[in-house]
Design a protein around this motif. Structure first.
Motif, short mmCIF file in Angstrom:
data_model
loop_
_atom_site.label_atom_id
_atom_site.label_comp_id
_atom_site.label_asym_id
_atom_site.label_seq_id
_atom_site.Cartn_x
_atom_site.Cartn_y
_atom_site.Cartn_z
N LEU A 161 0.81 -1.21 0.00
CA LEU A 161 0.00 0.00 0.00
C LEU A 161 0.84 1.27 0.00
N HIS A 162 2.03 1.21 0.61
CA HIS A 162 2.84 2.43 0.69
C HIS A 162 3.40 2.87 -0.66
N ASP A 163 3.24 2.05 -1.68
CA ASP A 163 3.71 2.42 -3.02
C ASP A 163 2.71 3.28 -3.78
N TRP A 164 1.52 3.50 -3.19
CA TRP A 164 0.45 4.13 -3.96
C TRP A 164 -0.16 5.31 -3.21
N PRO A 165 -0.73 6.28 -3.95
CA PRO A 165 -1.38 7.44 -3.30
C PRO A 165 -2.53 7.01 -2.40
N ASN A 166 -2.99 7.96 -1.58
CA ASN A 166 -4.03 7.65 -0.60
C ASN A 166 -5.29 7.09 -1.25
N ASP A 167 -5.71 7.68 -2.38
CA ASP A 167 -6.95 7.20 -2.98
C ASP A 167 -6.82 5.78 -3.51
N VAL A 168 -5.63 5.42 -4.00
CA VAL A 168 -5.42 4.06 -4.49
C VAL A 168 -5.37 3.09 -3.31
N ALA A 169 -4.70 3.49 -2.22
CA ALA A 169 -4.67 2.64 -1.03
C ALA A 169 -6.08 2.37 -0.54
N ARG A 170 -6.93 3.39 -0.56
CA ARG A 170 -8.32 3.20 -0.14
C ARG A 170 -9.03 2.21 -1.05
N ARG A 171 -8.84 2.34 -2.35
CA ARG A 171 -9.52 1.43 -3.29
C ARG A 171 -9.07 -0.02 -3.06
N LEU A 172 -7.80 -0.21 -2.75
CA LEU A 172 -7.31 -1.56 -2.51
C LEU A 172 -7.88 -2.13 -1.21
N VAL A 173 -7.98 -1.31 -0.18
CA VAL A 173 -8.58 -1.77 1.08
C VAL A 173 -10.06 -2.10 0.85
N GLU A 174 -10.75 -1.27 0.08
CA GLU A 174 -12.15 -1.57 -0.24
C GLU A 174 -12.28 -2.86 -1.05
N ALA A 175 -11.34 -3.09 -1.97
CA ALA A 175 -11.35 -4.34 -2.74
C ALA A 175 -11.13 -5.54 -1.83
N ALA A 176 -10.26 -5.38 -0.84
CA ALA A 176 -10.03 -6.46 0.12
C ALA A 176 -11.29 -6.76 0.92
N TYR A 177 -11.99 -5.71 1.31
CA TYR A 177 -13.24 -5.90 2.08
C TYR A 177 -14.25 -6.71 1.27
N ARG A 178 -14.37 -6.37 0.00
CA ARG A 178 -15.33 -7.10 -0.86
C ARG A 178 -14.90 -8.55 -1.06
N ALA A 179 -13.59 -8.80 -1.17
CA ALA A 179 -13.11 -10.13 -1.49
C ALA A 179 -13.15 -11.08 -0.31
N LEU A 180 -12.93 -10.56 0.89
CA LEU A 180 -12.82 -11.41 2.07
C LEU A 180 -14.14 -12.09 2.41
N GLU A 181 -14.02 -13.29 2.93
CA GLU A 181 -15.18 -13.99 3.50
C GLU A 181 -15.64 -13.24 4.75
N PRO A 182 -16.94 -13.35 5.12
CA PRO A 182 -17.39 -12.76 6.38
C PRO A 182 -16.53 -13.26 7.55
N GLY A 183 -16.13 -12.33 8.41
CA GLY A 183 -15.24 -12.67 9.51
C GLY A 183 -13.79 -12.74 9.12
N GLY A 184 -13.46 -12.42 7.87
CA GLY A 184 -12.09 -12.53 7.38
C GLY A 184 -11.15 -11.51 7.96
N LEU A 185 -9.88 -11.87 8.02
CA LEU A 185 -8.81 -11.05 8.58
C LEU A 185 -8.09 -10.31 7.46
N LEU A 186 -7.89 -9.00 7.66
CA LEU A 186 -7.02 -8.21 6.79
C LEU A 186 -5.79 -7.80 7.58
N LEU A 187 -4.62 -7.98 6.97
CA LEU A 187 -3.36 -7.64 7.62
C LEU A 187 -2.59 -6.67 6.74
N ILE A 188 -2.09 -5.58 7.34
CA ILE A 188 -1.28 -4.59 6.64
C ILE A 188 0.06 -4.50 7.34
#
Length: 253
Positions: A161-188
């Motif tokens: 995430l640190h390679d990309w601007p704030n708006d891109v980092a947000r889009r990637l985090v949102e993409a992770a939220y959509r992809a994860l199973e309910p109860g899924g863990l996100l690690l940064i």
């Protein structure tokens, strides 16, 4: 312990030996010229993004060499992170070194590296060398061109995430939220901004201007904890270590 420390600094796989594979001395003592864009490494020496298979392999090898701090933190918190996880997607996971090390501590986990298709042979090499080749996989793709693959109950962004601007980092985090199973863990996992780290980054920022026009960001950890809550994650926490880890969970329902 001392032997391991010496090997880490000057051994055959050391960070310093890895850096010496690049002709950085062409920039030594030429800071002013570098900042004016009058001198820099050629694309044959270092191209970003990599342009050939050889450059891709060299870049991913360099990234793997620098994983020590985050690997230490992952190992320290392995029981907490992976006890109830079954499938991990390591987004931008390089040559699979990090995923393979995670599997050492998580015998019930399967990990897939999500990266550009050109990296597949490097992950295949790592799979052959690791102790659990049946649990390390690869998914080719481009997170700018397609959704993150679903079906995982854990997902990691390590030094991504640190390679990309704030708006891109947000889009990637949102993409992770959509992809994860309910109860899924996100690690940064990456270097978060502190006064000491900022002082060290001062050198690297100027050096890398002449090497690869790097714009890697040193963000405060609060940027991510706040972003995760805004996106909808819960149980956001910061785990201590050589590099801290930010963890968060998608609601179970």
């Amino acid at each position: 312990g001392l032997r391991d420390a010496v090997a880490a600094v000057v051994g055959p796989d050391a960070v310093e030996r890895d850096r010496n594979r690049y002709p950085w001395r062409v920039l030594h003592g030429r800071l002013a010229e570098s900042l004016r864009g009058e001198v820099g490494m050629t694309d044959e020496d270092f191209a970003w993004p990599p342009r050939t298979d050889e450059q891709t392999a060299a870049f991913e090898r360099s990234m793997a060499v620098g994983l020590g701090p985050v690997l230490e933190t992952l190992h320290r918190h392995a029981d907490r992170l992976w006890a109830d996880r079954r499938r991990l997607l390591d987004v931008g996971g390089g040559d699979g070194t990090l995923a393979a090390r995670v599997l050492d501590d998580a015998p019930h986990l399967r990990a897939d590296v999500f990266n550009l298709p050109a990296v597949a042979p490097l992950v295949a090499d790592t799979r052959q060398r690791c102790g659990h080749p049946d649990r390390l996989g690869f998914v080719g793709g481009d997170f700018f061109a397609e959704p993150l693959p679903p079906g995982y109950d854990a997902l990691a962004f390590v030094r991504v995430l640190h390679d990309w601007p704030n708006d891109v980092a947000r889009r990637l985090v949102e993409a992770a939220y959509r992809a994860l199973e309910p109860g899924g863990l996100l690690l940064i996992g990456e270097e978060f901004r502190t006064p000491d780290r900022l002082a060290m980054q001062f050198f690297w920022s100027y050096f890398l201007i002449g090497v690869d026009t790097c714009v890697s960001r040193l963000r405060e950890v609060e940027f991510y904890t706040g972003l995760l809550k805004e996106v909808g994650f819960e149980r956001v926490a910061v785990l201590p270590g050589g590099w801290e880890l930010v963890t968060a969970y998608k609601p179970a329902a």
